[in-house]
Motif scaffolding. Structure first.
Motif, PDB file in Angstrom:
ATOM      1  N   LEU A   1       0.817  -1.206   0.000  1.00  0.00           N
ATOM      2  CA  LEU A   1       0.000   0.000   0.000  1.00  0.00           C
ATOM      3  C   LEU A   1       0.855   1.262   0.000  1.00  0.00           C
ATOM      4  O   LEU A   1       0.442   2.297  -0.543  1.00  0.00           O
ATOM      5  N   ASP A   2       2.047   1.204   0.611  1.00  0.00           N
ATOM      6  CA  ASP A   2       2.937   2.369   0.659  1.00  0.00           C
ATOM      7  C   ASP A   2       4.090   2.269  -0.321  1.00  0.00           C
ATOM      8  O   ASP A   2       5.024   3.086  -0.289  1.00  0.00           O
ATOM      9  N   ALA A   3       4.033   1.281  -1.211  1.00  0.00           N
ATOM     10  CA  ALA A   3       5.134   1.067  -2.150  1.00  0.00           C
ATOM     11  C   ALA A   3       5.015   2.000  -3.356  1.00  0.00           C
ATOM     12  O   ALA A   3       3.940   2.524  -3.666  1.00  0.00           O
ATOM     13  N   THR A   4       6.133   2.198  -4.049  1.00  0.00           N
ATOM     14  CA  THR A   4       6.142   2.888  -5.339  1.00  0.00           C
ATOM     15  C   THR A   4       5.971   1.833  -6.423  1.00  0.00           C
ATOM     16  O   THR A   4       6.761   0.890  -6.525  1.00  0.00           O
ATOM     17  N   MET A   5       4.919   1.991  -7.218  1.00  0.00           N
ATOM     18  CA  MET A   5       4.583   0.969  -8.202  1.00  0.00           C
ATOM     19  C   MET A   5       4.934   1.464  -9.602  1.00  0.00           C
ATOM     20  O   MET A   5       4.521   2.566 -10.006  1.00  0.00           O
ATOM     21  N   THR A   6       5.711   0.670 -10.349  1.00  0.00           N
ATOM     22  CA  THR A   6       6.073   1.006 -11.727  1.00  0.00           C
ATOM     23  C   THR A   6       5.825  -0.206 -12.613  1.00  0.00           C
ATOM     24  O   THR A   6       5.737  -1.346 -12.130  1.00  0.00           O
ATOM     25  N   ALA A   7       5.734   0.054 -13.931  1.00  0.00           N
ATOM     26  CA  ALA A   7       5.444  -1.034 -14.866  1.00  0.00           C
ATOM     27  C   ALA A   7       6.255  -0.845 -16.135  1.00  0.00           C
ATOM     28  O   ALA A   7       6.684   0.271 -16.475  1.00  0.00           O
ATOM     29  N   SER A   8       6.469  -1.950 -16.844  1.00  0.00           N
ATOM     30  CA  SER A   8       7.166  -1.892 -18.126  1.00  0.00           C
ATOM     31  C   SER A   8       6.373  -1.092 -19.145  1.00  0.00           C
ATOM     32  O   SER A   8       6.941  -0.420 -20.006  1.00  0.00           O
ATOM     33  N   SER A   9       5.049  -1.143 -19.071  1.00  0.00           N
ATOM     34  CA  SER A   9       4.170  -0.320 -19.903  1.00  0.00           C
ATOM     35  C   SER A   9       2.806  -0.271 -19.241  1.00  0.00           C
ATOM     36  O   SER A   9       2.467  -1.139 -18.437  1.00  0.00           O
ATOM     37  N   SER A  10       2.039   0.746 -19.581  1.00  0.00           N
ATOM     38  CA  SER A  10       0.694   0.887 -19.010  1.00  0.00           C
ATOM     39  C   SER A  10      -0.238   1.465 -20.065  1.00  0.00           C
ATOM     40  O   SER A  10       0.116   2.442 -20.750  1.00  0.00           O
ATOM     41  N   LEU A  11      -1.393   0.867 -20.198  1.00  0.00           N
ATOM     42  CA  LEU A  11      -2.432   1.405 -21.063  1.00  0.00           C
ATOM     43  C   LEU A  11      -2.935   2.719 -20.474  1.00  0.00           C
ATOM     44  O   LEU A  11      -2.993   2.878 -19.248  1.00  0.00           O
TER      45      LEU A  11
ATOM     46  N   ASP B   1      -1.956  -2.828 -24.677  1.00  0.00           N
ATOM     47  CA  ASP B   1      -2.547  -3.955 -25.398  1.00  0.00           C
ATOM     48  C   ASP B   1      -1.714  -4.312 -26.626  1.00  0.00           C
ATOM     49  O   ASP B   1      -1.274  -3.432 -27.389  1.00  0.00           O
ATOM     50  N   GLY B   2      -1.512  -5.611 -26.781  1.00  0.00           N
ATOM     51  CA  GLY B   2      -0.842  -6.095 -27.972  1.00  0.00           C
ATOM     52  C   GLY B   2       0.661  -6.008 -27.943  1.00  0.00           C
ATOM     53  O   GLY B   2       1.330  -6.469 -28.883  1.00  0.00           O
ATOM     54  N   GLN B   3       1.242  -5.413 -26.908  1.00  0.00           N
ATOM     55  CA  GLN B   3       2.694  -5.335 -26.802  1.00  0.00           C
ATOM     56  C   GLN B   3       3.249  -6.713 -26.409  1.00  0.00           C
ATOM     57  O   GLN B   3       2.596  -7.490 -25.720  1.00  0.00           O
ATOM     58  N   PRO B   4       4.457  -7.017 -26.835  1.00  0.00           N
ATOM     59  CA  PRO B   4       4.992  -8.366 -26.569  1.00  0.00           C
ATOM     60  C   PRO B   4       5.224  -8.588 -25.072  1.00  0.00           C
ATOM     61  O   PRO B   4       5.536  -7.668 -24.323  1.00  0.00           O
ATOM     62  N   PHE B   5       5.023  -9.851 -24.685  1.00  0.00           N
ATOM     63  CA  PHE B   5       5.396 -10.274 -23.346  1.00  0.00           C
ATOM     64  C   PHE B   5       6.905 -10.548 -23.319  1.00  0.00           C
ATOM     65  O   PHE B   5       7.503 -10.787 -24.368  1.00  0.00           O
ATOM     66  N   PRO B   6       7.556 -10.506 -22.128  1.00  0.00           N
ATOM     67  CA  PRO B   6       6.951 -10.281 -20.805  1.00  0.00           C
ATOM     68  C   PRO B   6       6.656  -8.812 -20.535  1.00  0.00           C
ATOM     69  O   PRO B   6       7.294  -7.931 -21.099  1.00  0.00           O
ATOM     70  N   GLN B   7       5.683  -8.599 -19.659  1.00  0.00           N
ATOM     71  CA  GLN B   7       5.376  -7.282 -19.105  1.00  0.00           C
ATOM     72  C   GLN B   7       5.572  -7.374 -17.592  1.00  0.00           C
ATOM     73  O   GLN B   7       5.241  -8.405 -16.986  1.00  0.00           O
ATOM     74  N   THR B   8       6.142  -6.326 -17.002  1.00  0.00           N
ATOM     75  CA  THR B   8       6.471  -6.397 -15.577  1.00  0.00           C
ATOM     76  C   THR B   8       5.762  -5.326 -14.766  1.00  0.00           C
ATOM     77  O   THR B   8       5.464  -4.230 -15.263  1.00  0.00           O
ATOM     78  N   LEU B   9       5.512  -5.665 -13.518  1.00  0.00           N
ATOM     79  CA  LEU B   9       4.958  -4.745 -12.525  1.00  0.00           C
ATOM     80  C   LEU B   9       5.845  -4.850 -11.293  1.00  0.00           C
ATOM     81  O   LEU B   9       6.033  -5.943 -10.741  1.00  0.00           O
ATOM     82  N   THR B  10       6.396  -3.712 -10.843  1.00  0.00           N
ATOM     83  CA  THR B  10       7.398  -3.725  -9.776  1.00  0.00           C
ATOM     84  C   THR B  10       6.945  -2.854  -8.616  1.00  0.00           C
ATOM     85  O   THR B  10       6.527  -1.708  -8.808  1.00  0.00           O
ATOM     86  N   ALA B  11       7.044  -3.410  -7.411  1.00  0.00           N
ATOM     87  CA  ALA B  11       6.739  -2.674  -6.184  1.00  0.00           C
ATOM     88  C   ALA B  11       8.045  -2.409  -5.441  1.00  0.00           C
ATOM     89  O   ALA B  11       8.773  -3.351  -5.092  1.00  0.00           O
ATOM     90  N   ASP B  12       8.318  -1.135  -5.197  1.00  0.00           N
ATOM     91  CA  ASP B  12       9.505  -0.746  -4.432  1.00  0.00           C
ATOM     92  C   ASP B  12       9.044  -0.359  -3.034  1.00  0.00           C
ATOM     93  O   ASP B  12       8.349   0.638  -2.843  1.00  0.00           O
ATOM     94  N   LEU B  13       9.457  -1.146  -2.034  1.00  0.00           N
ATOM     95  CA  LEU B  13       9.009  -0.948  -0.663  1.00  0.00           C
ATOM     96  C   LEU B  13       9.826   0.105   0.079  1.00  0.00           C
ATOM     97  O   LEU B  13       9.511   0.418   1.232  1.00  0.00           O
ATOM     98  N   GLY B  14      10.873   0.623  -0.530  1.00  0.00           N
ATOM     99  CA  GLY B  14      11.673   1.664   0.094  1.00  0.00           C
ATOM    100  C   GLY B  14      12.819   1.145   0.910  1.00  0.00           C
ATOM    101  O   GLY B  14      13.788   1.876   1.169  1.00  0.00           O
TER     102      GLY B  14
END
Length: 886
Positions: free
Chosen positions: A754-764, A785-798
């Motif tokens: 809940l308090d993490a910084t969330m980033t992604a390889s791409s976002s619609l 949509d339609g972008q090649p896999f893999p796609q990542t979602l990263t949480a940085d807890l600090g």
């Protein structure tokens, strides 16, 4: 009343014959057509009821309702709860004040159909978790002995606590506002084929049905027609040029709004075919017709599910029908107006055949408005009103509210609120309103000219209101009248008010903010089994004294009221409770089964001018009941996720003396396995003082905990002997070692994300990574949509910290899909190692689309990353919540 009211503002019938000579004929369910006997069957004495006595009150609903506890077509080996009228009890909030509780495997309730049906809606309750987030648990459904499906029941949208406007944080406190309540919700299911009459449908607790208990109140069976096809000349929103997604997988707010705007501009109707439409903001409507395939086929759901009308001028020529609105509202937030089924101004418009559930309000109509019809709506489980005609910005004139079925609203079921202008020539007729959780079945606050309330079936007021409340309240304009109240049937309406410490009448007047002298005509109504008084005239100032009988020195007057040709068949206290100064004209009013006396009168200066035909209520007294059963709550207390041999955290149980004499308490005891101790803040003395609005000595609390001797469920009883009532008061205790609802009712571990910084390889666009840690499973992250896999979602807890598991969710109303992913960890944000290898994870709506992935023991990372390489449901990675637990 003692609760504040905050304006919500802008930014199948069955027949039952009723004998008036006895109160034993309790109505078993709601949405009934009542056939009342001829005058001769009512009383063999002079004084006749007119020919207008109600014979067909209530909404012409499409279903047949069976009460699990009272229907002759229901069978159970469970426990029948009730009848009970005490606030804070499961039975008191149930239709009919009775229900069936199932505790433990093999317990069931079954219904033998009297008519063919292909769908059912169950009104049910399950316990909350101790942290207040609700639990979700399955319950097995059988047809003629064959297992058919497991229904998913939840307490996410029920159980409220604390003082008005209430909250989700569990707690028990003072009787005047801190009583756990709002226990019920609804779940519907459509069978694969039509079930003929005689079919037995059963709900049974099987292995895996892991709620500590289930309560089933009613089952509404109906024959749902096939999906409605697209009407001629209408545009299909799922087709070009609109292409609105009806799978529920994507947020369609923008696309659907564009389709509505285009149809409005073109003068074309809009058709929403079967499917699920996920929205996140209100849809603005004006000069448009929107038709769905039917309430069971076209579903709008998500956050802020609402059709919004304009104001000054209002939207006009709006036609909406044939769909369902399912919100995700679990608390009342009066600062948010975007969680109401229909909100704003509508003129020359019709809203019909719409199912509205889990919203704050069903329909909040703000003037100016003329010629609006609200017809055949099914409104259930709201956190505030059902329908409110709120003349805030202009008069509401010529509105027709008819044929609607409302159940478990947490404020008035139906309301005319003349806030700044009049509700004028409006009609509320042939509606059914069951179990409003706060306030009245129907409330009138101020009024314009010529309003009519007729032919409604009103049942089971829960607290702080009556069947019909008429008041000069909430800063409404002065009443002008006439107001006509006729041919309504009020069953078990009115309730004890813990702020006033006496009962509220089935039909009652409250001149809280000024004299009420507008003409009000109350004729040909039937009041059946009222727990307290039939007619009440409240004083604008509080009554005082140990027996709440001492009138204040002043108060606003009530006059110009005519009560004629009404039937009172069973009343717990009085036919008339006269507390305000003023007068009323009464004739042709027959009462049987009077509990205490015909009239309560303690010198308030109220005159009853009696005409011919009255019978059965000639006695008079000044005094509330000296002896009355103790109020105890919550009536069922559950101890979840208990550890064998260890005491659970304590839970608080309150008790209150509701009698006007002191109550002596005996030794309070609990069944084996449960222990009771004095509550440190509100310990129970040996004597509770007489009930009084100004004395806190009439209530106390005890603390109870549970020690499981073995795995499983154990039931017990807290017994409170006293000088009140014929038997000791009791509270049901249920202990369970099963960790249900994901957290089992204990305080959950903290979600580190809940308090993490969330980033992604791409976002619609509009679906950013931050949606995955906003604590809202209705929003979600989606890669492009339609972008090649893999796609990542990263949480940085600090900072690096221990982690034990991750929990991934998708919106609970989405269809099943499989996402292939792995979990990686890092301590520097650059170098990642694989913690959990790539695997397929199934998101199943039967389990709320939730996946839990354990992490290797000793995991300690600052960044956790999900690497998604496939999704069978879409050409992108999707997640609504990425939760991390230590």
């Amino acid at each position: 009343m003692s609760h504040p009211r905050t304006p919500h503002r802008r930014s199948g019938r069955s027949t039952l014959r009723l004998s008036a000579a006895t109160t034993a004929a309790l109505l078993a369910g709601s949405a009934l057509t009542l056939t009342l006997p001829a005058v001769g069957a009512v009383a063999a004495t002079p004084g006749a009821l007119s020919a207008g006595i109600p014979t067909a009150a209530g909404a012409p609903v499409p279903f047949t309702e069976y009460n699990a506890a009272t229907s002759p077509f229901a069978q159970t080996n469970g426990t029948r709860l009730g009848p009970n009228y005490q606030y804070g009890s499961l039975a008191a909030e149930a239709t009919g004040r009775q229900a069936v509780q199932l505790v433990g495997q093999g317990k069931y309730v079954s219904f033998r159909l009297t008519k063919a049906a292909n769908a059912v809606d169950f009104h049910y309750a399950v316990p909350d978790s101790l942290h207040g987030g609700g639990i979700t648990a399955p319950l097995s459904l059988y047809v003629n002995g064959k297992a058919t499906t497991a229904l998913s029941l939840t307490s996410q949208f029920s159980w409220l606590y604390g003082t008005y406007p209430f909250r989700n944080t569990p707690g028990t406190g003072q009787p005047n506002g801190q009583v756990p309540h709002d226990f019920y919700n609804d779940v519907r299911y459509q069978f694969p084929k039509t079930l003929p009459a005689g079919t037995v449908v059963k709900l049974q607790v099987d292995a895996g049905d892991n709620a500590p208990w289930y309560v089933i109140n009613t089952a509404d069976f109906e024959q749902v027609a096939p999906a409605r096809p697209k009407p001629a000349g209408y545009a299909d929103v799922t087709q070009a040029p609109y292409g609105v997604d009806n799978t529920g997988a994507t947020d369609v707010t923008a696309a659907l709004q564009a389709a509505i705007d285009a149809a409005s501009a073109a003068g074309q109707g809009l058709y929403l075919p079967p499917g699920t439409y996920t929205v996140s903001a209100p849809l603005n409507v004006d000069h448009v017709s929107i038709v769905g395939a039917g309430e069971w086929y076209t579903v709008l759901t998500g956050k802020n599910v609402e059709f919004n009308g304009k104001q000054n001028p209002s939207s006009s020529h709006v036609e909406i029908s044939g769909l369902s609105l399912y919100g995700n509202v679990d608390v009342r937030d009066d600062s948010n107006t975007e969680d109401t089924g229909f909100n704003g101004g509508f003129s020359d418009s019709t809203i019909s055949d719409v199912w509205i559930q889990n919203e704050k309000v069903g329909a909040w109509i703000i003037g100016p408005s003329t010629g609006l019809t609200l017809r055949n709506l099914r409104i259930q489980d709201t956190t505030a009103d059902g329908i409110n005609l709120n003349a805030a910005d202009g008069p509401i004139t010529g509105a027709l509210v008819t044929g609607n079925f409302l159940r478990n609203t947490q404020d008035d079921g139906l309301a005319l609120w003349s806030e700044n202008y009049g509700d004028t020539q409006d009609t509320i007729s042939h509606n059914t309103v069951d179990s409003p959780g706060l306030a009245n079945n129907i409330g009138v606050y101020g009024s314009g000219t010529g309003d009519i309330i007729s032919d409604n079936l009103l049942q089971d007021t829960v607290t702080r209101g009556g069947g019909i409340g008429i008041g000069q309240r909430f800063d409404s304009v002065p009443m002008s009248g006439p107001l006509t109240v006729t041919r309504n049937v009020l069953v078990r309406t009115g309730q004890w008010d813990a702020g006033w410490d006496y009962g509220v009448g089935a039909i009652w007047f409250d001149p809280e903010q000024g004299d009420m002298d507008a003409p009000v005509n109350i004729t040909d109504n039937a009041i059946v089994d009222s727990p307290y008084e039939a007619f009440m005239f409240q004083n604008s100032n509080a009554y005082t004294g140990a027996a709440v009988t001492t009138p204040p020195t002043a108060g606003h007057r009530v006059s110009n009221v005519s009560i004629k040709d009404n039937l009172v068949a069973g009343v717990g206290s009085y036919v008339f409770q006269d507390q305000a100064p003023g007068s009323v004209s009464v004739s042709g009013t027959i009462a049987t089964g009077v509990g205490i006396a015909g009239v309560f009168s303690c010198g308030a200066g109220f005159a009853i001018n009696r005409g011919p035909g009255d019978f059965g209520w000639s006695s008079s007294t000044c005094g509330m009941p000296p002896t009355s059963p103790l109020l105890t709550y919550p009536s069922t207390t559950t101890f979840e996720n208990a550890t064998v041999g260890q005491a659970t955290p304590v839970q608080k149980i309150a008790l209150m003396n509701t009698g006007t004499a002191a109550a002596t308490l005996g030794a309070i005891k609990a069944s084996a396995g449960f222990t009771v101790s004095a509550d440190p803040a509100h310990p129970c003395p040996t004597t509770l003082t007489p009930t009084s609005p100004t004395d806190s000595g009439n209530w106390c609390m005890v603390d109870v905990s549970y020690v499981a001797g073995a795995a499983g469920i154990r039931t017990g009883t807290l017994t409170i002997p006293s000088s009140e009532g014929r038997a000791p008061a009791t509270v049901q205790l249920i202990g369970d070692t099963d960790p249900i609802g994901g957290t089992g009712g204990v305080a959950p571990p903290s979600n580190l994300a809940l308090d993490a910084t969330m980033t992604a390889s791409s976002s619609l666009q509009y679906f950013p990574a931050t949606n995955a840690n906003d604590d809202n499973d209705g929003s979600y992250w989606e890669s492009e949509d339609g972008q090649p896999f893999p796609q990542t979602l990263t949480a940085d807890l600090g900072a690096s910290q221990p982690e034990s598991s991750v929990v991934l969710t998708l919106p609970s109303n989405w269809g099943s899909r499989v996402e292939t992913l792995s979990v990686l960890g890092s301590t520097d944000g650059t170098n990642f190692t694989t913690l959990v290898p790539s695997a397929d994870y199934t998101f199943d709506p039967a389990t709320q689309n939730t996946v839990t992935i354990p992490l290797p023991p000793g995991t300690e990372a600052q960044q956790l990353r999900l690497s998604v390489t496939g999704n069978t449901g879409w050409t992108a990675a999707q997640l609504s919540e990425f939760e991390i637990f230590g």
